[in-house]
Motif scaffolding. Sequence first.
Motif, PDB file in Angstrom:
ATOM      1  N   MET A   1       0.843  -1.245  -0.126  1.00  0.00           N
ATOM      2  CA  MET A   1      -0.083   0.029  -0.115  1.00  0.00           C
ATOM      3  C   MET A   1       1.021   1.119   0.029  1.00  0.00           C
ATOM      4  SD  MET A   1      -1.286   2.789   2.410  1.00  0.00           S
ATOM      5  CE  MET A   1      -1.308   2.080   3.874  1.00  0.00           C
ATOM      6  N   LEU A   2       2.122   1.255   0.736  1.00  0.00           N
ATOM      7  CA  LEU A   2       2.658   2.424   0.786  1.00  0.00           C
ATOM      8  C   LEU A   2       3.576   2.726  -0.517  1.00  0.00           C
ATOM      9  CD1 LEU A   2       4.221   1.940   4.592  1.00  0.00           C
ATOM     10  CD2 LEU A   2       2.442   3.318   3.708  1.00  0.00           C
ATOM     11  N   GLU A   3       4.126   1.710  -1.207  1.00  0.00           N
ATOM     12  CA  GLU A   3       4.558   1.573  -2.572  1.00  0.00           C
ATOM     13  C   GLU A   3       3.637   2.121  -3.579  1.00  0.00           C
ATOM     14  OE1 GLU A   3       8.038   1.468  -3.023  1.00  0.00           O
ATOM     15  OE2 GLU A   3       8.454   1.397  -1.101  1.00  0.00           O
ATOM     16  N   LYS A   4       2.666   1.678  -3.612  1.00  0.00           N
ATOM     17  CA  LYS A   4       1.856   1.802  -4.646  1.00  0.00           C
ATOM     18  C   LYS A   4       0.920   3.311  -4.507  1.00  0.00           C
ATOM     19  CE  LYS A   4       2.153  -2.191  -6.899  1.00  0.00           C
ATOM     20  NZ  LYS A   4       1.166  -3.298  -6.717  1.00  0.00           N
ATOM     21  N   THR A   5       0.579   3.741  -3.227  1.00  0.00           N
ATOM     22  CA  THR A   5       0.024   4.927  -3.111  1.00  0.00           C
ATOM     23  C   THR A   5       0.623   6.057  -2.738  1.00  0.00           C
ATOM     24  OG1 THR A   5      -0.869   4.476  -0.784  1.00  0.00           O
ATOM     25  CG2 THR A   5      -2.275   3.603  -2.721  1.00  0.00           C
ATOM     26  N   LYS A   6       1.936   6.043  -1.977  1.00  0.00           N
ATOM     27  CA  LYS A   6       2.579   7.135  -1.690  1.00  0.00           C
ATOM     28  C   LYS A   6       1.844   7.996  -0.679  1.00  0.00           C
ATOM     29  CE  LYS A   6       6.371   5.912  -3.975  1.00  0.00           C
ATOM     30  NZ  LYS A   6       5.825   4.699  -4.712  1.00  0.00           N
ATOM     31  N   PRO A   7       1.176   7.530   0.303  1.00  0.00           N
ATOM     32  CA  PRO A   7       0.584   8.340   1.255  1.00  0.00           C
ATOM     33  C   PRO A   7       1.501   9.292   1.948  1.00  0.00           C
ATOM     34  CG  PRO A   7       0.945   6.415   2.286  1.00  0.00           C
ATOM     35  CD  PRO A   7       1.340   6.258   0.831  1.00  0.00           C
ATOM     36  N   GLU A   8       0.884  10.443   2.391  1.00  0.00           N
ATOM     37  CA  GLU A   8       1.806  11.755   3.262  1.00  0.00           C
ATOM     38  C   GLU A   8       1.689  10.973   4.833  1.00  0.00           C
ATOM     39  OE1 GLU A   8       0.905  15.923   2.275  1.00  0.00           O
ATOM     40  OE2 GLU A   8      -0.768  14.841   1.505  1.00  0.00           O
ATOM     41  N   ALA A   9       0.444  10.254   4.873  1.00  0.00           N
ATOM     42  CA  ALA A   9       0.379  10.109   6.532  1.00  0.00           C
ATOM     43  C   ALA A   9      -0.417   8.720   6.585  1.00  0.00           C
ATOM     44  CB  ALA A   9      -0.322  11.033   7.170  1.00  0.00           C
ATOM     45  N   VAL A  10      -0.138   7.877   7.465  1.00  0.00           N
ATOM     46  CA  VAL A  10      -1.100   6.792   7.661  1.00  0.00           C
ATOM     47  C   VAL A  10      -1.997   6.787   9.078  1.00  0.00           C
ATOM     48  CG1 VAL A  10       0.198   5.389   6.272  1.00  0.00           C
ATOM     49  CG2 VAL A  10       0.551   5.166   8.898  1.00  0.00           C
ATOM     50  N   THR A  11      -2.965   6.364   9.261  1.00  0.00           N
ATOM     51  CA  THR A  11      -3.761   5.943  10.595  1.00  0.00           C
ATOM     52  C   THR A  11      -3.944   4.546  10.764  1.00  0.00           C
ATOM     53  OG1 THR A  11      -5.861   6.199   9.258  1.00  0.00           O
ATOM     54  CG2 THR A  11      -5.043   8.325  10.259  1.00  0.00           C
ATOM     55  N   ASP A  12      -3.485   4.151  11.785  1.00  0.00           N
ATOM     56  CA  ASP A  12      -3.473   2.697  12.080  1.00  0.00           C
ATOM     57  C   ASP A  12      -4.494   2.197  12.833  1.00  0.00           C
ATOM     58  OD1 ASP A  12      -2.613  -0.030  12.979  1.00  0.00           O
ATOM     59  OD2 ASP A  12      -0.563   0.658  13.067  1.00  0.00           O
ATOM     60  N   PHE A  13      -5.247   1.174  12.507  1.00  0.00           N
ATOM     61  CA  PHE A  13      -6.584   0.894  13.009  1.00  0.00           C
ATOM     62  C   PHE A  13      -6.240  -0.580  13.105  1.00  0.00           C
ATOM     63  CE2 PHE A  13      -8.021   4.809  11.176  1.00  0.00           C
ATOM     64  CZ  PHE A  13      -8.664   5.437  12.339  1.00  0.00           C
ATOM     65  N   GLY A  14      -5.103  -1.202  13.342  1.00  0.00           N
ATOM     66  CA  GLY A  14      -4.678  -2.690  13.268  1.00  0.00           C
ATOM     67  C   GLY A  14      -4.699  -3.028  14.943  1.00  0.00           C
ATOM     68  N   ARG A  15      -4.141  -4.036  15.244  1.00  0.00           N
ATOM     69  CA  ARG A  15      -3.826  -4.311  16.440  1.00  0.00           C
ATOM     70  C   ARG A  15      -2.887  -3.692  16.987  1.00  0.00           C
ATOM     71  NH1 ARG A  15      -2.612 -10.972  15.872  1.00  0.00           N
ATOM     72  NH2 ARG A  15      -0.382  -9.553  15.124  1.00  0.00           N
ATOM     73  N   ILE A  16      -2.842  -3.435  18.473  1.00  0.00           N
ATOM     74  CA  ILE A  16      -1.950  -2.539  19.173  1.00  0.00           C
ATOM     75  C   ILE A  16      -0.542  -3.028  18.985  1.00  0.00           C
ATOM     76  CG2 ILE A  16      -1.434  -1.301  21.345  1.00  0.00           C
ATOM     77  CD1 ILE A  16      -4.279  -0.635  20.049  1.00  0.00           C
ATOM     78  N   VAL A  17      -0.518  -4.282  19.072  1.00  0.00           N
ATOM     79  CA  VAL A  17       1.044  -4.695  18.921  1.00  0.00           C
ATOM     80  C   VAL A  17       1.756  -4.809  17.551  1.00  0.00           C
ATOM     81  CG1 VAL A  17       0.324  -7.194  18.253  1.00  0.00           C
ATOM     82  CG2 VAL A  17       2.284  -6.899  19.686  1.00  0.00           C
ATOM     83  N   ASP A  18       0.767  -4.363  16.683  1.00  0.00           N
ATOM     84  CA  ASP A  18       1.573  -4.227  15.247  1.00  0.00           C
ATOM     85  C   ASP A  18       1.736  -2.605  14.856  1.00  0.00           C
ATOM     86  OD1 ASP A  18       1.019  -6.708  14.518  1.00  0.00           O
ATOM     87  OD2 ASP A  18      -0.978  -6.544  13.918  1.00  0.00           O
ATOM     88  N   HIS A  19       1.363  -1.662  15.911  1.00  0.00           N
ATOM     89  CA  HIS A  19       1.890  -0.299  15.763  1.00  0.00           C
ATOM     90  C   HIS A  19       3.192  -0.010  15.490  1.00  0.00           C
ATOM     91  CE1 HIS A  19      -1.890   1.179  18.278  1.00  0.00           C
ATOM     92  NE2 HIS A  19      -2.457   0.702  17.351  1.00  0.00           N
ATOM     93  N   LYS A  20       3.975  -0.838  16.246  1.00  0.00           N
ATOM     94  CA  LYS A  20       5.347  -0.821  16.046  1.00  0.00           C
ATOM     95  C   LYS A  20       5.864  -1.074  14.473  1.00  0.00           C
ATOM     96  CE  LYS A  20       9.978  -2.693  17.729  1.00  0.00           C
ATOM     97  NZ  LYS A  20      10.475  -3.715  18.253  1.00  0.00           N
ATOM     98  N   LYS A  21       5.221  -2.177  14.138  1.00  0.00           N
ATOM     99  CA  LYS A  21       5.634  -2.579  12.619  1.00  0.00           C
ATOM    100  C   LYS A  21       5.290  -1.314  11.691  1.00  0.00           C
ATOM    101  CE  LYS A  21       4.701  -7.555  13.608  1.00  0.00           C
ATOM    102  NZ  LYS A  21       3.716  -8.541  13.189  1.00  0.00           N
ATOM    103  N   THR A  22       4.180  -0.824  11.970  1.00  0.00           N
ATOM    104  CA  THR A  22       3.859   0.389  10.965  1.00  0.00           C
ATOM    105  C   THR A  22       4.691   1.509  11.034  1.00  0.00           C
ATOM    106  OG1 THR A  22       1.304  -0.099  11.325  1.00  0.00           O
ATOM    107  CG2 THR A  22       1.885   2.037  10.618  1.00  0.00           C
ATOM    108  N   VAL A  23       5.009   1.937  12.125  1.00  0.00           N
ATOM    109  CA  VAL A  23       5.963   2.982  12.367  1.00  0.00           C
ATOM    110  C   VAL A  23       7.390   2.395  11.743  1.00  0.00           C
ATOM    111  CG1 VAL A  23       7.481   4.437  14.066  1.00  0.00           C
ATOM    112  CG2 VAL A  23       4.970   3.876  14.407  1.00  0.00           C
ATOM    113  N   GLU A  24       7.944   1.288  11.742  1.00  0.00           N
ATOM    114  CA  GLU A  24       9.087   0.741  11.368  1.00  0.00           C
ATOM    115  C   GLU A  24       8.989   0.799   9.661  1.00  0.00           C
ATOM    116  OE1 GLU A  24      10.504  -2.649  14.582  1.00  0.00           O
ATOM    117  OE2 GLU A  24       9.311  -3.342  12.959  1.00  0.00           O
ATOM    118  N   LEU A  25       7.853   0.637   9.403  1.00  0.00           N
ATOM    119  CA  LEU A  25       7.650   0.791   7.679  1.00  0.00           C
ATOM    120  C   LEU A  25       7.635   2.394   7.274  1.00  0.00           C
ATOM    121  CD1 LEU A  25       5.203  -2.075   7.198  1.00  0.00           C
ATOM    122  CD2 LEU A  25       7.572  -2.042   6.124  1.00  0.00           C
ATOM    123  N   CYS A  26       6.958   2.813   8.028  1.00  0.00           N
ATOM    124  CA  CYS A  26       6.565   4.284   7.557  1.00  0.00           C
ATOM    125  C   CYS A  26       7.741   5.466   7.764  1.00  0.00           C
ATOM    126  CB  CYS A  26       5.189   4.928   8.396  1.00  0.00           C
ATOM    127  SG  CYS A  26       3.594   3.930   7.834  1.00  0.00           S
TER     128      CYS A  26
END
Length: 374
Positions: A89-114
């Motif tokens: 999703m990040l590669e194809k759409t190039k967002p400026e920001a993301v909002t995370d509505f996943g599991r709390i434990v996955d927040h870290k993975k989101t930050v690691e990617l973003c």
Amino acid sequence: MKHIVYYLTLLFAMTQFANAQPTKKPLRVGVVGLVHSHVHGILNKAFKQTGQTDIEIVGIAEPNRELAERFAKQHGYPMSLVYATVAEMLEKTKPEAVTDFGRIVDHKKTVELCAPRGIHVMVEKPLATSYADAQQMAALAKKNNIQLLTNYETTWYGSNHKAYAIANTEKSIGDLRKIVVHDGHEGPKEINVNKEFLDWLTDPATNGAGALFDFGCYGANLSTWLMHNQRPISVMAVTQQIKPDIYPKVDDEGTIILTYPKTQTIIQASWNWPFARKDMEVYGQTGYVFTVDGTRMRIRLKGDKNEQQTEATASDAPATDPFAYFAKLIHGETKADELTSLENNIIVMEILDAARQSAKTGKAVNLSQRAQVR
């Protein structure tokens, strides 16, 4: 006739000028995960609110195709927006920001990617499932110069901001002595949250705890704000499983006591309230201010024979909703609010982590003996 021609010419020129003005583009947002039911807020805003220009959802990362299709029918977004992984999703759409509505434990993975991509992140509360994860996320955000915010519903309550002003800006109730925060509802299963949400919310590995984290985070956030981001001296917590048949893996009742040099905070987090509530009581040396809900308040100041009832307005809060605020922040139109700040939420995670430890051992955790990590 000359006057008519003049005014018509002027009107035409003004119209042309207005049309020539650059239109501010909405914030390009990627949504990470659909398994947190708070996601309906951003989906409603993006796909059902006509005329809103704050945000544009450019992609959704959700591996559960059935869930994505179900929400697509409900909210009206095209399935072409949905990607199986966050990275795609990040590669194809190039967002400026993301909002995370996943599991709390996955927040870290989101930050690691973003973070390495310079993409700003807003997660749902709380920031992480552990203090260690929160520290690593903060380090990534600072290193890559991105905003990392935590969204709490209570940040957008005008009543909380008016209470803060009365207590801290106007100093109308004297030095703070006690803060009591009540948060929760009858229980996630009892209020019929969807299965995808219930599965991870009631798992300590993915949510960190039960009601202790789910609703204890609100009180920790508000108390830290009211105490000007001061860390408590100690944290003591008691948890219970009143309904082990429904919630066998996690607590459904939690009480946290925070001690400061001259103030005490009591956080009551529960999946056992008879009705949903998010309210607080702030007591000073000479008066008190209570929030009843997002607008209604009760106040008694020095010299008052009776308490007064008053109401806050939407303008008392920093924005009408988190996504409008997120867009303004990234576009440089406002500064970070303390309630959503990273500094506040690192302290929140230190409190929650210590509360979980205290509930397990039956002993208070002394934070004054720990070095503060910034």
